[in-house]
Design an enzyme around this catalytic site. Structure first.
Site, PDB file in Angstrom:
ATOM      1  N   GLY A 241      17.987  57.433  16.179  1.00 58.87           N
ATOM      2  CA  GLY A 241      19.296  58.078  16.197  1.00 58.87           C
ATOM      3  C   GLY A 241      19.455  59.333  15.362  1.00 58.87           C
TER       4      GLY A 241
ATOM      5  N   ASP B 118      22.116  58.252  11.327  1.00 58.65           N
ATOM      6  CA  ASP B 118      23.138  58.792  12.213  1.00 58.65           C
ATOM      7  C   ASP B 118      24.526  58.254  11.883  1.00 58.65           C
ATOM      8  OD1 ASP B 118      22.516  56.214  13.018  1.00 58.65           O
ATOM      9  OD2 ASP B 118      21.977  56.752  15.063  1.00 58.65           O
TER      10      ASP B 118
ATOM     11  N   GLU C  65      28.074  51.861  10.307  1.00 58.00           N
ATOM     12  CA  GLU C  65      29.092  51.013  10.933  1.00 58.00           C
ATOM     13  C   GLU C  65      29.282  49.772  10.063  1.00 58.00           C
ATOM     14  OE1 GLU C  65      28.284  49.401  14.844  1.00 58.00           O
ATOM     15  OE2 GLU C  65      30.393  49.554  15.379  1.00 58.00           O
TER      16      GLU C  65
ATOM     17  N   LYS D 290      31.992  55.244  10.427  1.00 61.69           N
ATOM     18  CA  LYS D 290      33.049  54.655  11.260  1.00 61.69           C
ATOM     19  C   LYS D 290      34.083  53.952  10.415  1.00 61.69           C
ATOM     20  CE  LYS D 290      31.018  53.580  15.685  1.00 61.69           C
ATOM     21  NZ  LYS D 290      30.734  52.551  16.679  1.00 61.69           N
TER      22      LYS D 290
ATOM     23  N   PHE E  37      32.747  53.838  20.244  1.00 61.27           N
ATOM     24  CA  PHE E  37      31.320  54.024  20.476  1.00 61.27           C
ATOM     25  C   PHE E  37      31.040  55.471  20.878  1.00 61.27           C
ATOM     26  CE2 PHE E  37      27.286  53.796  22.677  1.00 61.27           C
ATOM     27  CZ  PHE E  37      26.556  52.986  21.822  1.00 61.27           C
ATOM     28  N   VAL E  38      30.170  56.133  20.110  1.00 64.47           N
ATOM     29  CA  VAL E  38      29.901  57.551  20.367  1.00 64.47           C
ATOM     30  C   VAL E  38      28.448  57.780  20.790  1.00 64.47           C
ATOM     31  CG1 VAL E  38      31.697  58.433  18.829  1.00 64.47           C
ATOM     32  CG2 VAL E  38      29.437  57.905  17.909  1.00 64.47           C
TER      33      VAL E  38
ATOM     34  N   ASP F  53      22.427  57.402  21.301  1.00 66.54           N
ATOM     35  CA  ASP F  53      22.245  57.011  22.707  1.00 66.54           C
ATOM     36  C   ASP F  53      23.192  55.903  23.152  1.00 66.54           C
ATOM     37  OD1 ASP F  53      21.039  54.842  21.222  1.00 66.54           O
ATOM     38  OD2 ASP F  53      20.080  54.237  23.086  1.00 66.54           O
TER      39      ASP F  53
END
Ligand code: 5GP
Ligand code: MG
Length: 177
Positions: A44, A100, A103, A133, A154-155, A161
């Protein structure tokens, strides 16, 4: 029929690149005179990492770990460190972990544990994450460098991805449903 519409833009490319430059300036200041080891968490973070490194001019080495916990849009909650290259020596170094997204915090906690088990231990461990997040954490992780705080959705894009797709988008987007 499958929906092929492009993800909607959450953070545009120029905003990301400006923020990456700001973070690089901070890192440059904080690590002056301290040889740095940047540890990229793949897959990521690979685009973030590449842009960040090109904005750093201090002496550094780079290594990578492959870690995964996601299947589709859901975290499995089980973090696997699939590979850690042993080309460079992490022990006794100042390590900057680049990832990346933060969460639940499980991924970074697993990485932190792995690094703290090294002998001798790294001189220091800090985290640099592109996105944080706004959601409940399972582990308390203090990231020293944060690109953007985002809502709990969700990005994809800029390295992130959905089932292997969308990593090549130059911006951060949200999948249309
Ligand atoms: P954590 O372990 O903190 O729950 O999750 C961190 C990892 O889950 C990230 O490094 C990333 O690989 C994945 N992840 C979490 N949220 C998202 C998201 O919104 N989109 C994508 N593509 N991956 C995510
Ligand atoms: Mg990840």
């Amino acid at each position: 029929m499958a929906d092929h519409s492009a993800p909607s833009v959450l953070i545009a490319e120029n905003l990301i690149l400006n923020r990456v430059r700001e973070i690089a300036t901070q890192i440059q200041r904080d690590y002056e005179g301290r040889p740095l080891t940047v540890l990229g968490i793949f897959n990521g973070s690979f685009i973030f990492l590449a842009d960040l490194l090109r904005n750093l001019s201090l002496p550094l080495q780079m290594d990578s770990m492959v870690v995964s916990s996601y299947r589709g849009k859901n975290s499995t909650g089980m973090v696997q460190v699939q590979q850690c290259s042993e080309r460079c020596h992490l022990s006794d170094h100042d390590i900057l972990v680049v990832d990346d997204i933060l969460e639940t915090g499980l991924t970074l906690e697993a990485i932190q544990k792995h690094l703290l088990d090294l002998e001798p231990m790294p001189r220091s461990i800090e985290f640099c994450i592109l996105l944080r997040k706004n959601c409940p954490r399972k582990c308390e992780i203090n990231a020293r460098y944060v690109g953007f705080d985002i809502a709990n959705e969700f990005v994809v894009g800029y390295g992130l991805d959905f089932n292997g797709q969308y990593r090549n988008l130059p911006y951060i987007g949200v999948l249309q449903v």
